[in-house]
Scaffold this motif. Structure first.
Motif, PDB file in Angstrom:
ATOM      1  N   ALA A  18       0.822  -1.207   0.000  1.00  0.00           N
ATOM      2  CA  ALA A  18       0.000   0.000   0.000  1.00  0.00           C
ATOM      3  C   ALA A  18       0.857   1.260   0.000  1.00  0.00           C
ATOM      4  O   ALA A  18       0.612   2.197  -0.777  1.00  0.00           O
ATOM      5  N   THR A  19       1.868   1.300   0.861  1.00  0.00           N
ATOM      6  CA  THR A  19       2.698   2.501   0.955  1.00  0.00           C
ATOM      7  C   THR A  19       3.554   2.694  -0.294  1.00  0.00           C
ATOM      8  O   THR A  19       3.767   3.821  -0.739  1.00  0.00           O
ATOM      9  N   ILE A  20       4.032   1.610  -0.866  1.00  0.00           N
ATOM     10  CA  ILE A  20       4.852   1.717  -2.078  1.00  0.00           C
ATOM     11  C   ILE A  20       3.998   2.143  -3.275  1.00  0.00           C
ATOM     12  O   ILE A  20       4.416   2.961  -4.097  1.00  0.00           O
ATOM     13  N   LEU A  21       2.771   1.611  -3.371  1.00  0.00           N
ATOM     14  CA  LEU A  21       1.882   2.032  -4.450  1.00  0.00           C
ATOM     15  C   LEU A  21       1.570   3.521  -4.351  1.00  0.00           C
ATOM     16  O   LEU A  21       1.590   4.244  -5.351  1.00  0.00           O
ATOM     17  N   GLY A  22       1.299   3.987  -3.120  1.00  0.00           N
ATOM     18  CA  GLY A  22       0.951   5.393  -2.949  1.00  0.00           C
ATOM     19  C   GLY A  22       2.108   6.325  -3.245  1.00  0.00           C
ATOM     20  O   GLY A  22       2.010   7.227  -4.089  1.00  0.00           O
ATOM     21  N   SER A  23       3.234   6.108  -2.546  1.00  0.00           N
ATOM     22  CA  SER A  23       4.379   6.989  -2.761  1.00  0.00           C
ATOM     23  C   SER A  23       4.956   6.801  -4.152  1.00  0.00           C
ATOM     24  O   SER A  23       5.416   7.763  -4.784  1.00  0.00           O
ATOM     25  N   GLY A  24       4.929   5.562  -4.653  1.00  0.00           N
ATOM     26  CA  GLY A  24       5.448   5.312  -5.994  1.00  0.00           C
ATOM     27  C   GLY A  24       4.640   6.028  -7.056  1.00  0.00           C
ATOM     28  O   GLY A  24       5.184   6.533  -8.041  1.00  0.00           O
ATOM     29  N   MET A  25       3.308   6.090  -6.864  1.00  0.00           N
ATOM     30  CA  MET A  25       2.445   6.804  -7.799  1.00  0.00           C
ATOM     31  C   MET A  25       2.824   8.280  -7.847  1.00  0.00           C
ATOM     32  O   MET A  25       2.923   8.888  -8.931  1.00  0.00           O
ATOM     33  N   ALA A  26       3.058   8.876  -6.670  1.00  0.00           N
ATOM     34  CA  ALA A  26       3.438  10.287  -6.623  1.00  0.00           C
ATOM     35  C   ALA A  26       4.818  10.516  -7.226  1.00  0.00           C
ATOM     36  O   ALA A  26       5.042  11.479  -7.969  1.00  0.00           O
ATOM     37  N   MET A  27       5.765   9.621  -6.894  1.00  0.00           N
ATOM     38  CA  MET A  27       7.120   9.763  -7.444  1.00  0.00           C
ATOM     39  C   MET A  27       7.127   9.525  -8.949  1.00  0.00           C
ATOM     40  O   MET A  27       7.815  10.220  -9.700  1.00  0.00           O
ATOM     41  N   LEU A  28       6.356   8.532  -9.386  1.00  0.00           N
ATOM     42  CA  LEU A  28       6.289   8.234 -10.815  1.00  0.00           C
ATOM     43  C   LEU A  28       5.798   9.433 -11.598  1.00  0.00           C
ATOM     44  O   LEU A  28       6.330   9.777 -12.651  1.00  0.00           O
ATOM     45  N   ASP A  29       4.791  10.110 -11.060  1.00  0.00           N
ATOM     46  CA  ASP A  29       4.216  11.223 -11.799  1.00  0.00           C
ATOM     47  C   ASP A  29       5.126  12.438 -11.825  1.00  0.00           C
ATOM     48  O   ASP A  29       4.931  13.336 -12.639  1.00  0.00           O
ATOM     49  N   SER A  30       6.108  12.482 -10.922  1.00  0.00           N
ATOM     50  CA  SER A  30       7.059  13.588 -10.958  1.00  0.00           C
ATOM     51  C   SER A  30       8.088  13.402 -12.065  1.00  0.00           C
ATOM     52  O   SER A  30       8.785  14.345 -12.430  1.00  0.00           O
ATOM     53  N   THR A  31       8.181  12.171 -12.617  1.00  0.00           N
ATOM     54  CA  THR A  31       9.143  11.925 -13.697  1.00  0.00           C
ATOM     55  C   THR A  31       8.507  11.403 -14.975  1.00  0.00           C
ATOM     56  O   THR A  31       9.060  11.584 -16.062  1.00  0.00           O
ATOM     57  N   GLY A  85      -5.240  11.467   0.520  1.00  0.00           N
ATOM     58  CA  GLY A  85      -4.291  11.886  -0.505  1.00  0.00           C
ATOM     59  C   GLY A  85      -4.364  11.026  -1.752  1.00  0.00           C
ATOM     60  O   GLY A  85      -4.280  11.535  -2.885  1.00  0.00           O
ATOM     61  N   VAL A  86      -4.530   9.727  -1.575  1.00  0.00           N
ATOM     62  CA  VAL A  86      -4.627   8.818  -2.721  1.00  0.00           C
ATOM     63  C   VAL A  86      -5.847   9.153  -3.580  1.00  0.00           C
ATOM     64  O   VAL A  86      -5.765   9.224  -4.809  1.00  0.00           O
ATOM     65  N   VAL A  87      -6.987   9.373  -2.932  1.00  0.00           N
ATOM     66  CA  VAL A  87      -8.219   9.701  -3.663  1.00  0.00           C
ATOM     67  C   VAL A  87      -8.075  11.041  -4.379  1.00  0.00           C
ATOM     68  O   VAL A  87      -8.446  11.193  -5.556  1.00  0.00           O
ATOM     69  N   VAL A 110      -1.077  21.481 -10.162  1.00  0.00           N
ATOM     70  CA  VAL A 110      -1.011  22.035  -8.807  1.00  0.00           C
ATOM     71  C   VAL A 110      -1.918  21.235  -7.877  1.00  0.00           C
ATOM     72  O   VAL A 110      -1.523  20.868  -6.756  1.00  0.00           O
ATOM     73  N   LEU A 111      -3.140  20.940  -8.331  1.00  0.00           N
ATOM     74  CA  LEU A 111      -4.054  20.130  -7.527  1.00  0.00           C
ATOM     75  C   LEU A 111      -3.492  18.731  -7.302  1.00  0.00           C
ATOM     76  O   LEU A 111      -3.635  18.155  -6.219  1.00  0.00           O
ATOM     77  N   GLN A 112      -2.847  18.186  -8.308  1.00  0.00           N
ATOM     78  CA  GLN A 112      -2.243  16.861  -8.175  1.00  0.00           C
ATOM     79  C   GLN A 112      -1.156  16.869  -7.108  1.00  0.00           C
ATOM     80  O   GLN A 112      -1.017  15.925  -6.327  1.00  0.00           O
ATOM     81  N   GLY A 113      -0.399  17.956  -7.043  1.00  0.00           N
ATOM     82  CA  GLY A 113       0.630  18.081  -6.021  1.00  0.00           C
ATOM     83  C   GLY A 113       0.065  18.115  -4.612  1.00  0.00           C
ATOM     84  O   GLY A 113       0.692  17.642  -3.666  1.00  0.00           O
ATOM     85  N   VAL A 114      -1.151  18.685  -4.453  1.00  0.00           N
ATOM     86  CA  VAL A 114      -1.810  18.682  -3.145  1.00  0.00           C
ATOM     87  C   VAL A 114      -2.066  17.246  -2.696  1.00  0.00           C
ATOM     88  O   VAL A 114      -1.795  16.865  -1.542  1.00  0.00           O
ATOM     89  N   GLY A 115      -2.583  16.415  -3.605  1.00  0.00           N
ATOM     90  CA  GLY A 115      -2.788  15.011  -3.272  1.00  0.00           C
ATOM     91  C   GLY A 115      -1.491  14.308  -2.955  1.00  0.00           C
ATOM     92  O   GLY A 115      -1.408  13.511  -2.007  1.00  0.00           O
ATOM     93  N   GLY A 116      -0.444  14.600  -3.726  1.00  0.00           N
ATOM     94  CA  GLY A 116       0.862  14.009  -3.445  1.00  0.00           C
ATOM     95  C   GLY A 116       1.391  14.405  -2.083  1.00  0.00           C
ATOM     96  O   GLY A 116       2.007  13.597  -1.381  1.00  0.00           O
ATOM     97  N   ALA A 117       1.142  15.647  -1.688  1.00  0.00           N
ATOM     98  CA  ALA A 117       1.594  16.112  -0.376  1.00  0.00           C
ATOM     99  C   ALA A 117       0.876  15.370   0.746  1.00  0.00           C
ATOM    100  O   ALA A 117       1.465  15.085   1.795  1.00  0.00           O
ATOM    101  N   LEU A 118      -0.399  15.039   0.556  1.00  0.00           N
ATOM    102  CA  LEU A 118      -1.150  14.341   1.585  1.00  0.00           C
ATOM    103  C   LEU A 118      -0.711  12.889   1.738  1.00  0.00           C
ATOM    104  O   LEU A 118      -0.696  12.354   2.850  1.00  0.00           O
TER     105      LEU A 118
END
Length: 485
Positions: A18-31, A85-87, A110-118
């Motif tokens: 769960a944690t890898i999917l969440g953080s990985g999704m945010a990290m993936l979208d940054s690249t 944050g995931v939602v 910008v809105l996507q970054g808010v979710g990533g921050a959460l």
């Protein structure tokens, strides 16, 4: 103690997933967006500044709000804020995929970054609070490695998606991942919070930090095209004033976003300094690399993404082992050697010029680059968390993530101008090749300085507490961290 998670159990695997999917999704979208930039620019008619804002809009809100998000998790439940944050991230990704022009795409980012921050600080804080002490370094190593792989594999995924249909798939692919992540988190992740966290989160501090970063970023992005006009000067002045007010407020606030005692610990401060420099170098190189390969070397999008695959494989194979090694021998050696290897890999990548083959021009650099990242990423993350009391797990994670994203934010804002890439220069192979070589020198220097900072860290910070060892507080169950004098 029923919710304590031990390594190797089905619960542990589910929490990590769960944690890898969440953080990985945010990290993936940054690249993942990097490789799509030429397509975005062509379809939406964006210049260099527009493309910078597509990247920095996301990084700006992520870096600005990640501190208050960590605090929210400590107060109201780390799992609860993580799922929110995931939602949010999934919904914003849908808006990005449907954006009809550059302005709306930047707003959706910008809105996507808010979710990533959460969700980002919550993923690491969940691991730190859920796993027993002896398993934390190993779990953090697995999280760092697999989440870091998402950063490195982003260009490959982006290339495949762009060639399959459109750059819009780079955002829409997040929707099924968000659904799976949210389901796993609700079902398997134990809830945790800091029982001593009282009062309201520092919203004023969060606003000042966001305004400060936005002002400085706006000035850095727009200055090359606009010069020192009134808007650029005002934006820069507002940014400096905002960050100054933020620091002053943190020193006086009852419930600050960044508790000042954290940075009184030398190891915590130096490890975050290293994080800033290495992630600035990483962010800068990954952005320009996929542009350079496509524009200057003529690679199609998928081939440009595949070029960085050795970084992914190296981190996948070695990051967890690197975390365990740091726990056994102390992290200092890896914190010094890793950034130096990153710098060496960047210098080797200067050989990637038109007419040079992949095997001799690109592969040696990405191999050494990947080895350096695998060496440093897990140990620096574990060091930052171990240098802070457990009750500050969310805050410490938020600080480290904010520092990393701010490093990338600054690199994306500054590096194109430093490398001489303004206006439509990114579409000129000759200009881009020269800018690529200059950018690599700058980024290699930053990474090397980060490695030198690590010489001052406490090499015992990851070792279990024992009789006679110093610790943060007699009432806190946390790894010891002695401030060097």
């Amino acid at each position: 103690m029923a919710d304590v998670v031990r390594w190797g159990t089905p619960r542990a695997r589910a929490v990590l997933a769960a944690t890898i999917l969440g953080s990985g999704m945010a990290m993936l979208d940054s690249t993942v967006v990097n490789v799509a930039l030429p397509s975005i620019g062509a379809e939406l008619g964006a210049d260099v500044a527009g493309l910078q804002w597509v990247l920095d809009g996301y990084l700006l809100s992520l870096a600005s709000l990640i501190l208050v998000a960590g605090s929210l998790g400590d107060r109201y439940g780390r799992r609860r804020v993580f799922v929110l944050g995931v939602v949010w991230f999934g919904a914003a990704s849908l808006l990005c995929g449907l954006a009809p022009n550059t302005g709306l795409l930047v707003a959706a980012r910008v809105l996507q970054g808010v979710g990533g921050a959460l969700l980002t600080p919550g993923s690491l804080a969940i691991i730190q609070s859920a796993f027993v002490r002896d398993d934390r370094a190993r779990a953090i190593g697995a999280w760092s490695g697999l989440s870091g792989v998402a950063t490195a594999v982003g260009p490959l995924v982006g290339g495949l998606l762009v060639q399959a249909w459109s750059w819009r798939l780079a955002f829409l692919v997040n929707l099924p991942v968000a659904v799976a992540c949210g389901w796993l988190a609700r079902r398997c992740v134990p809830e945790s919070r800091d029982p001593s966290a009282t009062g309201r989160p520092d919203v004023a501090g969060s606003v000042l930090g966001a305004l400060g970063l936005a002002g400085i970023t706006g000035a850095l992005v727009e200055a090359p095209a606009r010069g020192a006009d009134a808007l650029v000067v005002a934006s820069g002045a507002a940014g400096v004033a905002g960050l100054t007010a933020f620091v002053l407020l943190q020193r006086r606030a009852k419930n600050p976003l960044v508790p000042p005692p954290l940075f009184r610990n030398t190891t915590f401060a130096l490890a975050n300094g290293l994080t800033f420099l290495v992630y600035a170098a990483l962010g800068g190189v990954l952005v320009l690399m996929v542009l350079h390969l496509q524009v200057s070397l003529g690679y199609p999008p998928t081939a440009a993404g595949l070029a960085s695959l050795p970084i992914t494989l190296t981190m996948l194979a070695l990051s967890a082992r690197s975390g365990r090694l740091a726990q056994r021998i102390g992290p200092r050696t890896q914190l010094v050697v890793g950034p130096l290897l990153v710098a060496a890999g960047m210098l080797l990548l200067r050989r990637a010029e038109p007419g040079v083959g992949y095997l001799d021009g690109v592969l040696p650099g990405v191999l050494v680059f990947g080895l350096g990242l695998a060496t440093v990423v897990a140990p620096v993350t574990a060091t930052v968390l171990a240098a802070a009391p457990d009750r500050y797990a969310g805050v410490a994670s938020g600080v480290n993530n904010a520092v990393a994203r701010t490093g990338s934010l600054v690199a994306v804002a500054v590096l194109p101008a430093v490398a001489g890439l303004t206006g439509s220069a990114y579409s000129d192979p000759v200009a881009l090749t020269q800018g690529w070589r200059t950018a690599l020198l700058v980024c290699a220097s930053a990474a090397a300085v980060g490695g030198l900072l690590a010489l001052g860290t406490d090499n015992d910070v990851l070792r279990p507490a024992g009789p006679g060892r110093d610790c943060h507080s007699c009432g806190v169950d946390a790894p010891p961290s002695r401030t060097r004098t």
